[in-house]
Write a protein that holds these residues in place. Structure first.
Motif, PDB file in Angstrom:
ATOM      1  N   CYS A 165       0.858  -1.199   0.000  1.00 16.14           N
ATOM      2  CA  CYS A 165       0.000   0.000   0.000  1.00 16.14           C
ATOM      3  C   CYS A 165       0.888   1.241   0.000  1.00 16.14           C
ATOM      4  CB  CYS A 165      -0.900  -0.008   1.237  1.00 16.14           C
ATOM      5  SG  CYS A 165      -1.911   1.482   1.399  1.00 16.14           S
ATOM      6  N   SER A 166       0.530   2.251  -0.778  1.00 13.26           N
ATOM      7  CA  SER A 166       1.352   3.465  -0.885  1.00 13.26           C
ATOM      8  C   SER A 166       1.409   4.249   0.421  1.00 13.26           C
ATOM      9  CB  SER A 166       0.810   4.366  -2.004  1.00 13.26           C
ATOM     10  OG  SER A 166      -0.498   4.820  -1.676  1.00 13.26           O
ATOM     11  N   ILE A 170      -8.409  -2.615   3.945  1.00 16.51           N
ATOM     12  CA  ILE A 170      -7.113  -3.286   3.991  1.00 16.51           C
ATOM     13  C   ILE A 170      -6.375  -2.859   5.260  1.00 16.51           C
ATOM     14  CG2 ILE A 170      -6.909  -3.461   1.487  1.00 16.51           C
ATOM     15  CD1 ILE A 170      -4.979  -1.060   1.603  1.00 16.51           C
ATOM     16  N   TRP A 171      -5.580  -3.806   5.781  1.00 11.55           N
ATOM     17  CA  TRP A 171      -4.781  -3.449   6.952  1.00 11.55           C
ATOM     18  C   TRP A 171      -3.542  -2.687   6.510  1.00 11.55           C
ATOM     19  CZ3 TRP A 171       0.263  -4.939   7.892  1.00 11.55           C
ATOM     20  CH2 TRP A 171       0.785  -5.951   7.090  1.00 11.55           C
ATOM     21  N   ILE A 172      -3.072  -1.786   7.366  1.00  8.96           N
ATOM     22  CA  ILE A 172      -1.890  -0.974   7.063  1.00  8.96           C
ATOM     23  C   ILE A 172      -0.763  -1.283   8.044  1.00  8.96           C
ATOM     24  CG2 ILE A 172      -1.005   1.366   6.733  1.00  8.96           C
ATOM     25  CD1 ILE A 172      -3.137   0.559   4.733  1.00  8.96           C
ATOM     26  N   ILE A 173      -1.107  -1.398   9.344  1.00  7.32           N
ATOM     27  CA  ILE A 173      -0.088  -1.643  10.371  1.00  7.32           C
ATOM     28  C   ILE A 173      -0.600  -2.727  11.316  1.00  7.32           C
ATOM     29  CG2 ILE A 173       1.318  -0.629  12.226  1.00  7.32           C
ATOM     30  CD1 ILE A 173       0.855   2.103  10.966  1.00  7.32           C
ATOM     31  N   VAL A 233       1.662   8.739   9.144  1.00  7.09           N
ATOM     32  CA  VAL A 233       0.608   9.755   9.009  1.00  7.09           C
ATOM     33  C   VAL A 233       0.767  10.522   7.701  1.00  7.09           C
ATOM     34  CG1 VAL A 233      -0.405  11.835  10.028  1.00  7.09           C
ATOM     35  CG2 VAL A 233       0.345   9.958  11.509  1.00  7.09           C
ATOM     36  N   LYS A 234       2.002  10.835   7.346  1.00 11.15           N
ATOM     37  CA  LYS A 234       2.250  11.547   6.095  1.00 11.15           C
ATOM     38  C   LYS A 234       1.747  10.744   4.904  1.00 11.15           C
ATOM     39  CE  LYS A 234       6.029  13.333   3.220  1.00 11.15           C
ATOM     40  NZ  LYS A 234       7.504  13.541   3.121  1.00 11.15           N
ATOM     41  N   GLY A 235       2.100   9.466   4.854  1.00 12.23           N
ATOM     42  CA  GLY A 235       1.628   8.625   3.752  1.00 12.23           C
ATOM     43  C   GLY A 235       0.121   8.513   3.742  1.00 12.23           C
ATOM     44  N   VAL A 254      -5.856  12.224  -0.003  1.00 12.05           N
ATOM     45  CA  VAL A 254      -6.189  13.240  -1.011  1.00 12.05           C
ATOM     46  C   VAL A 254      -5.836  12.777  -2.417  1.00 12.05           C
ATOM     47  CG1 VAL A 254      -5.968  15.149   0.607  1.00 12.05           C
ATOM     48  CG2 VAL A 254      -3.973  14.419  -0.705  1.00 12.05           C
ATOM     49  N   GLY A 255      -5.464  11.494  -2.562  1.00 14.11           N
ATOM     50  CA  GLY A 255      -5.243  10.936  -3.890  1.00 14.11           C
ATOM     51  C   GLY A 255      -3.882  11.199  -4.471  1.00 14.11           C
ATOM     52  N   GLU A 256      -2.909  11.606  -3.646  1.00 11.09           N
ATOM     53  CA  GLU A 256      -1.562  11.860  -4.143  1.00 11.09           C
ATOM     54  C   GLU A 256      -0.714  10.620  -3.886  1.00 11.09           C
ATOM     55  OE1 GLU A 256      -0.032  15.476  -2.576  1.00 11.09           O
ATOM     56  OE2 GLU A 256      -1.798  16.641  -3.141  1.00 11.09           O
TER      57      GLU A 256
END
Length: 700
Positions: free
Chosen positions: A599-600, A625-628, A689-691, A697-699
């Protein structure tokens, strides 16, 4: 209005008066000419004592009785102490010999009465002066009764006007005794003596003085190095001409001396100019002596720092500050102007930065105008006082404004210029296709937005490109615990370094407000989310908004968050993540560090990165989806201490999901976004948090 008042005061201060005494035949006192000046003084007892007969047999005399730090004198009768009498002596030598007594009262403070039901009628009698505080035997004999009063707690005064008036000025020392008129009454009282710290016995005298200092006025405020006028009025209310010597003293040192002849029924005023050399507290005294006359008035005056010297120092400070920042200001503004002009040539609509650009242009020109005005006035309005060059407020105010405006303009350019420059980099291939045909081809295939990932700038590929600044709203309207206790300056600063704008709301959440923002951050609410707020948040996301929502461990987790997330595939669990092996001191302060690298959102998280965590776990289903996840050593417990997730299960603590047209990131720890633990939480969590924010916002 305040600035206008200051300017008026300073204008008045610039009117300098000549130094020297001036005698005016003017009645500047409130006392009309032809009447005596009334003086009122309280003369504290110069001696006092009390006596009694002990058990009806033994005579006793004491200067005072000490009782828990209070010093007292007795009046009355008790079972052991009979005929208690108080003796008082007063010295009236400070009253001018020419004074005429108008009223005289002996006043004592009654601190204690044994029986309020038994009235104590106490009389005041004159006695001879041949007694001592230390010991007197026999006791002075009461002579004439002048007044009597029934005692009550507090001040009680006895009139002795006739006696004082008849004896003064031939006699200046007067003694009295206070005793029960009927000394068979069984009751007693204590009054404070002259040795007491407060409420001492006094002889209150009102007297008329034919010749007196009737008023003393100082023009205030007073400043060092600046002349100030002092007015002293002397009144002769008598019927004969009187010669006196007048002294005007500053802290006891004569400033002005004059011999004055006062006509009958007249008032004369001395006007003297005083130039204090230093700041501080001064006592100014107007005094007259001669022909049996002695009178004075003393006034305390505060002398303040010379405002011109103050303005000179401030002017010097602000001028140096401006000269240091001016080169940076001009360089920044030149780069800013060139960038704006290039963007306008390329047809870029400044959009969200339009107001900032206008503000910078307006205030840069205002800064230069204020500085030019300062230079114009600097020499033209300079003052020279005591050999020193000084400046007025009107000079200082222009350089002060220029100094702070310059700083404001530099700071605003520092915020705006990087966004403008990166936008120019993105649009320049479209504006100048011959520069990079490859870029042109690639850009012509684009039908969406061109985005500057590091600062949130979006350039719409339409007839006119429009700059958009990503706006973030942080909710503080629900008493969010970690943000209110520890703050969130680290989070806010990091977001603003992306070039985004951060705002905080303390008002109930509404859809009309939410839709103005690109991202909404909602940490665990302490107070309930209303149904309307939940509906507004869900509609906001469905319509394309982005929500970052964070929870807390089972004890404090708000049930409203799961209502908000209903149907998204992510749910907060009433658990607490634990880790006995990898933590920051306690199992319930675990570290987390298993990331979904597909995941980005995790692209900014370094390898083997460890994050501080304190919170719950998440249930992830459907398209979420899980992230962490927690480490293999992590586990989770519920409110009863039951293990919900075993070690090795790697419980989920962060997830992401699309919902309608919008996106949601869910995290189990609100504390991780705060400045808790000296900022270690947000520092370790920021790469995630940054990612997450950029993904929202779709970036990508």
């Amino acid at each position: 209005m305040k600035r206008l008042a200051i300017a008026i005061v300073l204008l008045l201060l610039m009117v300098f008066a000549p130094v020297g005494g001036i005698k005016l035949a003017l009645a500047t006192t409130s006392e009309p000419a032809g009447q005596y000046v009334v003086k009122i003084i309280n003369v504290t007892a110069s001696a006092d004592a009390y006596s009694y007969i002990y058990k009806g047999q033994y005579y006793k005399w004491y200067s005072y009785h000490e009782y828990f730090g209070k010093y007292e004198l007795a009046i009355g009768n008790s079972s052991y102490y009979q005929r208690e009498r108080t003796y008082l002596r007063f010295n009236l030598s400070e009253i001018p010999k020419v004074a005429e007594i108008a009223n005289a009262e002996v006043c004592v403070y009654v601190a204690y009465i044994k029986y309020f039901s038994t009235p104590m009628n106490v009389g005041i009698y004159n006695i001879t002066n041949d007694w001592k505080e230390s010991y007197t035997n026999p006791a002075p004999t009461p002579e004439v009764l002048f007044d009597n009063k029934t005692l009550s707690k507090g001040w009680v005064c006895f009139n002795v006007t006739s006696y004082i008036k008849a004896k003064f000025p031939e006699q200046s020392v007067f003694s009295f005794v206070l005793k029960l008129v009927n000394e068979s009454i069984y009751n007693y009282a204590w009054i404070y003596s002259r040795e007491n710290a407060f409420d001492k016995p006094v002889l209150k005298i009102s007297y008329y003085v034919p010749v007196a200092v009737s008023s003393l006025v100082v023009n205030e405020p007073v400043y060092s190095g600046i002349p100030s006028k002092i007015y002293a009025s002397i009144t002769n209310g008598g019927n004969v001409e009187t010669n006196v010597t007048f002294y005007l003293k500053i802290n006891g040192v004569p400033l002005y001396i004059e011999n004055i002849t006062l006509q009958p029924k007249s008032t004369e005023t001395i006007v003297e100019t005083w130039i204090p050399t230093m700041e501080g507290q001064y006592n100014i005294t107007a005094e007259i002596v001669g022909n049996g006359v002695s009178d004075l008035i003393t006034k305390s005056v505060q002398v303040y720092v010379n405002p011109y010297r103050l303005f000179y120092g401030l002017t010097y400070l602000y001028e140096n500050g401006y000269e240091k920042i001016a080169p940076q200001l001009d360089e920044f503004y030149a780069n800013f102007t060139a960038t704006v002009q290039e963007l306008e040539k390329c047809g870029v609509n400044l959009g969200d930065l339009a107001d900032d650009v206008k503000w910078i242009e307006t205030n840069y020109n205002l800064t230069k105008a204020e500085y030019a005005k300062f230079l114009e006035m600097k020499n033209r309005t300079a003052l020279f006082l005591s050999g020193n060059r000084l400046y007025t407020y009107s000079v200082m105010v222009h350089i002060r404004k220029a100094r702070f405006l310059a700083q404001d303009v530099v700071e605003r350019i520092e915020k705006v210029l990087p966004v403008l420059q990166e936008t120019l980099v993105k649009v320049e291939p479209l504006c100048h296709p011959q520069v990079n045909e490859t870029n042109q081809t690639q850009t012509n295939q684009t039908t969406g937005n061109i985005t500057a990932p590091s600062n949130g700038t979006t350039v719409n590929q339409t007839a006119n490109y429009t700059i958009h600044i990503t706006k973030v709203l942080i909710d503080l309207s629900h008493g969010q615990y970690y943000f209110t206790r520890y703050g969130f300056t680290g989070l806010q600063k990091d977001i603003e370094e992306l070039g985004w704008e951060v705002n905080v709301t303390y008002a109930p959440l509404t859809y009309d407000e939410l839709k103005e923002y690109d991202v909404v951050i909602l940490t665990n609410p302490k107070t309930k989310l209303s149904d309307d707020e939940i509906s507004a948040l869900r509609k906001y996301v469905k319509d394309g908004g982005a929500l970052f929502v964070a929870g807390d461990w089972y004890k404090y987790l708000s049930e409203d968050l799961n209502i908000l997330l209903e149907g998204t595939g992510v749910r907060f669990e009433k658990t607490e993540l634990m880790d006995d092996d990898r933590n920051s001191g306690k199992p319930y302060y675990p570290f987390v560090g298993v990331y979904n690298r597909n995941c980005s959102i995790t692209k900014f998280i370094p390898e083997n990165w460890t994050m501080y965590y304190n919170g719950d776990t998440l249930k992830v289903t459907g398209n979420a989806i899980w992230i962490i996840r927690g480490y293999e050593s992590a586990y989770a417990v519920d409110a009863d201490g039951n293990i919900v997730y075993e070690k090795g299960s790697e419980p989920v603590v962060a997830a992401a999901v699309t919902f309608g047209k919008g996106r949601i990131v869910v995290y189990g720890s609100s504390k991780a976004l705060s400045d808790a633990y000296y900022g270690k939480y947000i520092k370790s969590n920021w790469p995630f948090v940054k990612g997450a924010l950029l993904w929202l916002v779709g970036e990508n």
